[in-house]
Motif scaffolding. Sequence first.
Motif, PDB file in Angstrom:
ATOM      1  N   UNK A 104       0.838  -1.209   0.000  1.00 39.47           N
ATOM      2  CA  UNK A 104       0.000   0.000   0.000  1.00 39.47           C
ATOM      3  C   UNK A 104       0.869   1.254   0.000  1.00 39.47           C
ATOM      4  N   UNK A 105       1.955   1.251   0.775  1.00 37.48           N
ATOM      5  CA  UNK A 105       2.849   2.406   0.809  1.00 37.48           C
ATOM      6  C   UNK A 105       3.463   2.641  -0.572  1.00 37.48           C
ATOM      7  N   UNK A 116       2.562   4.031   6.723  1.00 33.81           N
ATOM      8  CA  UNK A 116       1.452   3.809   5.801  1.00 33.81           C
ATOM      9  C   UNK A 116       0.357   4.862   5.981  1.00 33.81           C
ATOM     10  N   UNK A 117       0.016   5.133   7.231  1.00 28.64           N
ATOM     11  CA  UNK A 117      -1.015   6.141   7.499  1.00 28.64           C
ATOM     12  C   UNK A 117      -0.580   7.507   6.975  1.00 28.64           C
ATOM     13  N   UNK A 118       0.672   7.891   7.247  1.00 31.21           N
ATOM     14  CA  UNK A 118       1.160   9.197   6.799  1.00 31.21           C
ATOM     15  C   UNK A 118       1.173   9.296   5.273  1.00 31.21           C
ATOM     16  N   UNK A 119       1.611   8.216   4.606  1.00 27.87           N
ATOM     17  CA  UNK A 119       1.656   8.227   3.138  1.00 27.87           C
ATOM     18  C   UNK A 119       0.251   8.336   2.565  1.00 27.87           C
ATOM     19  N   UNK A 120      -0.696   7.594   3.113  1.00 29.24           N
ATOM     20  CA  UNK A 120      -2.061   7.625   2.585  1.00 29.24           C
ATOM     21  C   UNK A 120      -2.712   8.981   2.817  1.00 29.24           C
ATOM     22  N   UNK A 127      -2.893   9.167  -1.421  1.00 30.23           N
ATOM     23  CA  UNK A 127      -3.696   7.957  -1.206  1.00 30.23           C
ATOM     24  C   UNK A 127      -3.347   6.793  -2.120  1.00 30.23           C
ATOM     25  N   UNK A 128      -2.776   7.027  -3.291  1.00 32.22           N
ATOM     26  CA  UNK A 128      -2.454   5.919  -4.203  1.00 32.22           C
ATOM     27  C   UNK A 128      -1.088   5.321  -3.906  1.00 32.22           C
TER      28      UNK A 128
END
Length: 295
Positions: free
Chosen positions: A239-240, A279-283, A287-288
């Motif tokens: 996801x990241x 992951x949370x920070x990147x999203x 978001x992609x």
Amino acid sequence: MATFFDINLFALFGQLLIGLINGSFYALLALGLAIIFGLLKIINFSQGALYMLGAFAAWIGLNYLGINYWWALVLVPLAVGAFGILLERTLIRPIANEDHLYSLLLTFGIALILQGLFTHWFGSSGLSYPMPDELMGGTRLPFMYLPNYRAWIIVFSLLVCAGTWFVIEKTRLGGYLRAGTENPRLMQAFGINVPLLVTLTYGFGVGLAGLAGVLAAPIYTVSPDMGSNILIVVFAIVVIGGMGSIGGAILTGLAMGIVEGLTKYFYPEASNTVIFLVMVLVLMVKPVGLFGKEA
């Protein structure tokens, strides 16, 4: 908790080495997931169980069939890939055109079945797999001791990941794979067997999980839950990097391993959650994912 002023370089580089090793496994498993989702649009939640299957196949091959580590590196990925092809042909293909949730639930069920079977057969305590004699020992560097097998894992994983990226992104075969998933009817009109490409691609993606299992067997305990412990982390890494991004999966897997290693040295309490925090920070920002593309 270590500070900048009391850094122990020997311990720091030791944690970085562990991070690189974990990152190598993350990269291989994330690469397989990215190939399967990016080219086939299948969320393969059984990747961790197939990683476990690869480790057990190496152990069974050594103890019952006399297959050594070097032959296992060749034969086990082929066997796990063939098993993946069987799964794709019999279970996954009938729901290929359904919502992604169906493939996720199906592969999650497959993972639970495999884990349950191996727990019943071998128990949950774990088994040991000997390190090959050719890779015993290590090299003492000025700042750390580098075990040969750890160095082998890092180098071999990087070569496999780089070779896979090159084939998919820079060769005609990779072009056929991408085109066959984006416009299968057009490719079939040119005489390309798209269903066969899909099957082989899925087999290759799960074969990477089997390969990672063989590499992991000599340094981790071979146990039925070894796949479930790493799967959630690998999904976070995918996801990241961006769902379906081949290069993103490789780079993010290696980078997150290093980040995890550094966190274990400077703030060990956060080492199990730092990847999910990233992951949370990147999203929140993209978001992609870091290397993902807008639909």
